[in-house]
Design a protein around this motif. Structure first.
Motif, PDB file in Angstrom:
ATOM      1  N   SER A  76       0.682  -1.323   0.034  1.00 54.60           N
ATOM      2  CA  SER A  76      -0.066  -0.051  -0.081  1.00 54.60           C
ATOM      3  C   SER A  76       1.007   1.198  -0.090  1.00 54.60           C
ATOM      4  O   SER A  76       0.395   2.383  -0.351  1.00 54.60           O
ATOM      5  CB  SER A  76      -1.001   0.168   1.275  1.00 54.60           C
ATOM      6  OG  SER A  76      -0.309  -0.010   2.370  1.00 54.60           O
ATOM      7  N   TYR A  79       1.478   1.681  -3.629  1.00 57.51           N
ATOM      8  CA  TYR A  79      -0.015   2.240  -4.197  1.00 57.51           C
ATOM      9  C   TYR A  79      -0.159   3.783  -3.825  1.00 57.51           C
ATOM     10  O   TYR A  79      -0.524   4.404  -4.689  1.00 57.51           O
ATOM     11  CB  TYR A  79      -0.997   1.538  -3.780  1.00 57.51           C
ATOM     12  CG  TYR A  79      -0.981   0.116  -4.334  1.00 57.51           C
ATOM     13  CD1 TYR A  79      -0.331  -0.207  -5.775  1.00 57.51           C
ATOM     14  CD2 TYR A  79      -1.376  -1.146  -3.591  1.00 57.51           C
ATOM     15  CE1 TYR A  79      -0.559  -1.645  -6.061  1.00 57.51           C
ATOM     16  CE2 TYR A  79      -1.239  -2.334  -3.848  1.00 57.51           C
ATOM     17  CZ  TYR A  79      -0.581  -2.540  -5.282  1.00 57.51           C
ATOM     18  OH  TYR A  79      -0.830  -3.800  -5.906  1.00 57.51           O
ATOM     19  N   ARG A  80       0.165   4.360  -2.682  1.00 56.68           N
ATOM     20  CA  ARG A  80      -0.094   5.769  -2.214  1.00 56.68           C
ATOM     21  C   ARG A  80       0.913   6.560  -3.089  1.00 56.68           C
ATOM     22  O   ARG A  80       0.446   7.756  -3.451  1.00 56.68           O
ATOM     23  CB  ARG A  80      -0.071   5.718  -0.746  1.00 56.68           C
ATOM     24  CG  ARG A  80      -1.229   4.990   0.113  1.00 56.68           C
ATOM     25  CD  ARG A  80      -0.974   5.169   1.343  1.00 56.68           C
ATOM     26  NE  ARG A  80      -2.036   4.388   2.198  1.00 56.68           N
ATOM     27  CZ  ARG A  80      -2.008   4.027   3.268  1.00 56.68           C
ATOM     28  NH1 ARG A  80      -1.019   4.141   4.126  1.00 56.68           N
ATOM     29  NH2 ARG A  80      -2.993   3.169   3.871  1.00 56.68           N
ATOM     30  N   GLU A  81       1.925   6.072  -2.995  1.00 56.59           N
ATOM     31  CA  GLU A  81       3.010   6.883  -3.805  1.00 56.59           C
ATOM     32  C   GLU A  81       2.602   7.150  -5.295  1.00 56.59           C
ATOM     33  O   GLU A  81       2.693   8.471  -5.896  1.00 56.59           O
ATOM     34  CB  GLU A  81       4.351   6.257  -3.786  1.00 56.59           C
ATOM     35  CG  GLU A  81       5.537   6.975  -4.558  1.00 56.59           C
ATOM     36  CD  GLU A  81       6.260   8.061  -3.688  1.00 56.59           C
ATOM     37  OE1 GLU A  81       7.199   8.516  -4.380  1.00 56.59           O
ATOM     38  OE2 GLU A  81       6.369   7.871  -2.367  1.00 56.59           O
ATOM     39  N   HIS A  83      -0.554   6.996  -6.354  1.00 52.61           N
ATOM     40  CA  HIS A  83      -1.681   7.604  -6.564  1.00 52.61           C
ATOM     41  C   HIS A  83      -1.346   9.156  -6.375  1.00 52.61           C
ATOM     42  O   HIS A  83      -2.240   9.777  -6.951  1.00 52.61           O
ATOM     43  CB  HIS A  83      -2.694   6.999  -5.428  1.00 52.61           C
ATOM     44  CG  HIS A  83      -3.921   7.855  -5.764  1.00 52.61           C
ATOM     45  ND1 HIS A  83      -4.465   8.765  -4.772  1.00 52.61           N
ATOM     46  CD2 HIS A  83      -5.154   7.297  -6.393  1.00 52.61           C
ATOM     47  CE1 HIS A  83      -5.831   9.029  -5.158  1.00 52.61           C
ATOM     48  NE2 HIS A  83      -6.084   8.390  -6.042  1.00 52.61           N
ATOM     49  N   SER A  84      -0.328   9.288  -5.658  1.00 48.86           N
ATOM     50  CA  SER A  84       0.006  11.141  -5.338  1.00 48.86           C
ATOM     51  C   SER A  84       0.853  11.615  -6.619  1.00 48.86           C
ATOM     52  O   SER A  84       1.076  12.983  -6.520  1.00 48.86           O
ATOM     53  CB  SER A  84       0.541  11.165  -4.039  1.00 48.86           C
ATOM     54  OG  SER A  84       1.832  10.533  -3.876  1.00 48.86           O
ATOM     55  N   LYS A 103      -7.588  -2.863   0.446  1.00 48.30           N
ATOM     56  CA  LYS A 103      -8.915  -2.387   0.680  1.00 48.30           C
ATOM     57  C   LYS A 103      -9.878  -3.115   1.616  1.00 48.30           C
ATOM     58  O   LYS A 103     -10.547  -2.772   2.503  1.00 48.30           O
ATOM     59  CB  LYS A 103      -9.681  -2.062  -0.763  1.00 48.30           C
ATOM     60  CG  LYS A 103     -10.810  -1.152  -0.392  1.00 48.30           C
ATOM     61  CD  LYS A 103     -11.253   0.058  -1.286  1.00 48.30           C
ATOM     62  CE  LYS A 103     -12.350   0.576  -0.937  1.00 48.30           C
ATOM     63  NZ  LYS A 103     -12.730   1.781  -1.827  1.00 48.30           N
ATOM     64  N   SER A 108      -5.681   0.344   3.157  1.00 46.99           N
ATOM     65  CA  SER A 108      -5.689   1.442   2.275  1.00 46.99           C
ATOM     66  C   SER A 108      -6.998   1.587   1.776  1.00 46.99           C
ATOM     67  O   SER A 108      -7.898   0.628   1.555  1.00 46.99           O
ATOM     68  CB  SER A 108      -4.747   1.166   1.085  1.00 46.99           C
ATOM     69  OG  SER A 108      -4.789   2.085   0.227  1.00 46.99           O
ATOM     70  N   LEU A 110      -7.413   2.834  -1.084  1.00 50.53           N
ATOM     71  CA  LEU A 110      -7.318   2.884  -2.768  1.00 50.53           C
ATOM     72  C   LEU A 110      -7.675   1.472  -3.235  1.00 50.53           C
ATOM     73  O   LEU A 110      -7.372   0.268  -2.310  1.00 50.53           O
ATOM     74  CB  LEU A 110      -5.836   3.326  -3.033  1.00 50.53           C
ATOM     75  CG  LEU A 110      -5.446   4.732  -2.693  1.00 50.53           C
ATOM     76  CD1 LEU A 110      -3.811   4.650  -2.939  1.00 50.53           C
ATOM     77  CD2 LEU A 110      -6.085   5.741  -3.089  1.00 50.53           C
ATOM     78  N   ASP A 114      -9.017   3.484  -8.502  1.00 56.35           N
ATOM     79  CA  ASP A 114      -8.470   4.776  -8.429  1.00 56.35           C
ATOM     80  C   ASP A 114      -7.141   4.855  -9.465  1.00 56.35           C
ATOM     81  O   ASP A 114      -6.559   5.983  -9.105  1.00 56.35           O
ATOM     82  CB  ASP A 114      -7.907   4.669  -6.964  1.00 56.35           C
ATOM     83  CG  ASP A 114      -9.190   4.837  -6.023  1.00 56.35           C
ATOM     84  OD1 ASP A 114      -9.983   5.821  -6.110  1.00 56.35           O
ATOM     85  OD2 ASP A 114      -9.142   4.034  -4.864  1.00 56.35           O
TER      86      ASP A 114
END
Length: 120
Positions: A76, A79-81, A83-84, A103, A108, A110, A114
């Motif tokens: 995650s 994935y967050r990196e 997504h941003s 999820k 997360s 996301l 997304d």
């Protein structure tokens, strides 16, 4: 015969109006190195799978692809990196089933909806 002539003329007209801009845009990409975010550690299962594939993609595109490993929290963090990141086509990510399980487990917010998927 007349319908065929009209159809061919219409296609050629559309290509004349719109085609050259599309071709020019496609010729300019990519113009700088790309980044691929992998949510596993270097040498991990996702990393071992992605490196030979991205080496081939890099050769096909004629541009360097830098692989950045962002391990932890069931992928995650990666994935967050991803997504941003700025959605400019130069930051890509490697996904797996963990995008769904993260999820479901509440790790997360996301999921695959997304992100823009390039392949399956």
């Amino acid at each position: 015969m007349n319908r065929l002539l009209i159809a061919v003329s219409s296609v050629l007209w559309c290509l004349g109006c719109f085609g050259s801009g599309v071709v020019q845009a496609a010729e300019k990409y990519p113009v700088k190195p790309m980044v691929l975010i992998v949510g596993t550690e270097a040498g991990g299962d996702g990393d071992v799978l992605v490196r030979p594939v991205m080496q081939r993609v890099s050769q096909m595109l004629g541009q360097t692809i830098v692989i950045v490993n962002k391990p932890g929290a069931g992928s995650s963090i990666g994935y967050r990196e991803l997504h941003s990141a700025k959605p400019d086509g130069y930051t890509l990510g490697w996904g797996s089933a963990t995008i769904i399980t993260n999820k479901l487990q509440g790790v997360s917010p996301l999921d695959y909806h997304d992100f823009t998927q390039l392949g399956a």
